[in-house]
Write an enzyme that holds these catalytic residues in place. Structure first.
Site, short mmCIF file in Angstrom:
data_model
loop_
_atom_site.label_atom_id
_atom_site.label_comp_id
_atom_site.label_asym_id
_atom_site.label_seq_id
_atom_site.Cartn_x
_atom_site.Cartn_y
_atom_site.Cartn_z
N TYR A 99 72.28 90.37 -6.84
CA TYR A 99 73.39 89.43 -6.64
C TYR A 99 73.19 88.18 -7.49
O TYR A 99 74.06 87.79 -8.27
CB TYR A 99 73.50 89.05 -5.15
CG TYR A 99 74.35 87.81 -4.90
CD1 TYR A 99 75.71 87.80 -5.20
CD2 TYR A 99 73.78 86.64 -4.38
CE1 TYR A 99 76.50 86.67 -4.97
CE2 TYR A 99 74.55 85.50 -4.16
CZ TYR A 99 75.91 85.52 -4.46
OH TYR A 99 76.68 84.39 -4.25
N LYS A 144 75.33 86.65 -10.70
CA LYS A 144 75.97 85.32 -10.70
C LYS A 144 75.41 84.48 -11.85
O LYS A 144 76.15 83.75 -12.52
CB LYS A 144 75.76 84.59 -9.35
CG LYS A 144 76.48 85.20 -8.17
CD LYS A 144 78.01 85.15 -8.26
CE LYS A 144 78.57 83.76 -8.20
NZ LYS A 144 80.07 83.78 -8.10
N THR A 178 76.42 79.89 -7.11
CA THR A 178 75.49 79.76 -5.99
C THR A 178 74.17 79.13 -6.43
O THR A 178 73.78 79.21 -7.60
CB THR A 178 75.20 81.17 -5.41
OG1 THR A 178 74.07 81.12 -4.55
CG2 THR A 178 74.86 82.17 -6.52
N ASP A 179 73.45 78.55 -5.47
CA ASP A 179 72.12 78.01 -5.77
C ASP A 179 71.10 79.13 -6.00
O ASP A 179 70.01 78.89 -6.51
CB ASP A 179 71.64 77.08 -4.63
CG ASP A 179 71.52 77.76 -3.27
OD1 ASP A 179 71.89 78.95 -3.15
OD2 ASP A 179 71.07 77.10 -2.32
N GLU A 180 71.47 80.38 -5.64
CA GLU A 180 70.50 81.48 -5.75
C GLU A 180 70.14 81.79 -7.20
O GLU A 180 69.12 82.43 -7.46
CB GLU A 180 71.02 82.72 -5.01
CG GLU A 180 71.36 82.39 -3.56
CD GLU A 180 71.62 83.58 -2.66
OE1 GLU A 180 71.17 84.69 -2.96
OE2 GLU A 180 72.28 83.37 -1.62
#
Ligand code: NAD
Ligand code: TYD
Length: 357
Positions: free
Chosen positions: A163, A167, A137-139
């Site tokens: 989260y 990741k 993810t970009d997060e």
């Protein structure tokens, strides 16, 4: 039947995974697709009804954290490609239950990596023609200020939520297995996805359903946070391209160049649902309910996907206006799917989560 490739897709019963499984099963009849999923609250085999009878598709229920079992699976099916999507994926849940995220996202990814490494190293051809493709993810890049620019593949990791921290950690393990042992890996970091079969804890399906049923729309903070939205089938197409043509050891960002402030997106959803249901304009505006902000709420995510465009020729195919209309149509037309996933445990979870708000 003799298959040309044996591909393990983890988390294939979830939102994005089900679109990837569908694409691969239909597009590559000469590949055997093994969908490994634990079927947590977010996994739903109803997402794959249309492909479950295909001769090149098999479902296996299992947990990526079960290291012995992952090794057995690799050997039994002669797995030569892995597309790893299985994860705990919801930020709000990660704030409530961080251990579950470390377990599945970090330990689960490590277990799958080690099982793949040992299996491939036991073969005469070792890593030739093999790939461990990790979906992220970009997060992991943290948050941007308004007008600050975009996340590129060079942006340093700075995750904020449990989260995104889990990741980020899994991405580091994947690269470490490439750099240390030579395991052929690729990582892609994608922006927020939307489309059919998304579990209604995420903004878009939750709000479509609440507008339809006249329930409050809990807008966190002032609704000014920005997300970059990509239609899920465009992400699945990108995954197909990267799986076949991506450079081993590399990273690609995937995004739609499509930033929306939450409140503006919510207004588009209200207008569209009302129009499609035949309600007068403004009918559901009163449902907007500002609630306490998410803890550590990242202000803005925005992806620069120039690299995948230039190197692999990928671009989003759908304009956002078209994608959101199509998505809203799908949720309104698939009430049975929605009722099924919003019953039981899930409803109780939300009662607890929104108690007092
Ligand atoms: P999802 O929550 O809809 O689906 C996750 C799937 O993984 C479910 O089917 C679940 O049953 C399965 N799963 C969970 N724990 C498991 C375990 N221990 N073993 C086996 N299976 C397990 O998630 P999603 O939105 O489809 O996201 C898929 C992947 O894409 C995730 O890795 C996520 O981090 C990443 N991603 C998601 C988005 C997004 O906007 N949804 C954006 C970028 C990246
Ligand atoms: P979400 O769909 O949970 O994705 P992510 O947090 O991974 O970006 O949320 C998208 C945005 O919508 C995010 O800024 C949080 C906000 N949001 C709300 O305002 N209310 C809600 O009920 C939800 C689920 C999200």
């Amino acid at each position: 039947m003799n298959f040309k490739r044996n591909i393990l897709i983890t988390g294939g019963a979830g939102f994005i995974g089900s679109h990837v499984v569908r694409l691969f099963v239909n597009k590559y009849p000469h590949y055997r697709i093994i969908n490994l999923d634990k079927l947590t609250y977010a996994g739903n085999l109803a997402n794959l009804r249309d492909v479950e009878g295909a001769p090149n598709y098999e479902f296996v229920r299992g947990d990526v954290c079960d290291y012995e079992r992952m090794g057995e699976l690799m050997r039994t099916y002669g797995i030569d490609g892995i597309i790893h999507l299985a994860a705990e994926s919801h930020v709000d849940r990660s704030i409530e239950e961080p251990f579950a995220f470390a377990k599945t996202n970090v330990m689960g990814t490590l277990s799958l990596l080690q099982a793949a490494k040992l299996h491939w190293e036991s073969l005469p051809e070792r890593y030739d023609g093999k790939l461990f493709y990790h979906i992220s993810t970009d997060e992991v890049y943290g948050a941007l200020e308004m007008g600050e620019g975009l996340f590129t593949e060079q942006t340093p990791y700075a995750p904020h939520s449990p989260y995104s921290a889990s990741k980020a950690s899994s991405d580091h393990f994947v690269r470490a297995f490439h750099d240390t042992y030579g395991v052929p890996t690729i990582v892609t970091n994608c922006s927020n996805n939307y489309g059919p079969y998304q579990f209604p804890e995420k903004l878009i399906p939750l709000f479509i359903n609440n507008i339809r049923t006249g329930k409050p729309l809990p807008v966190y903070g002032r609704g000014e946070n920005v997300r970059d939205w990509l239609y899920v089938e465009d992400h699945a197409r990108a995954i197909d391209l990267v799986f076949h043509n991506g450079r081993v050891g590399d990273t690609y960002n995937i995004g739609g160049f499509n930033e929306w402030r939450n409140i503006d997106l919510i207004k588009v959803m209200i207008k569209t649902v009302d129009r499609l249901l035949g309600n007068p304009e403004g009918h559901s505006d009163h449902l907007i309910t500002y609630v306490a902000d998410r803890l550590g709420h990242d202000l803005r995510y925005a992806i620069d996907s120039t690299k995948i465009k230039e190197e692999l020729g990928w671009e989003p195919s759908l304009q956002f206006e078209e994608g959101i209309e199509k998505t809203i149509h799908w949720y309104l037309d698939n009430q049975e799917w929605m009722d099924n996933v919003t019953s039981g445990d899930y409803a109780r979870y939300y009662e607890r989560m929104y108690a007092g708000r």
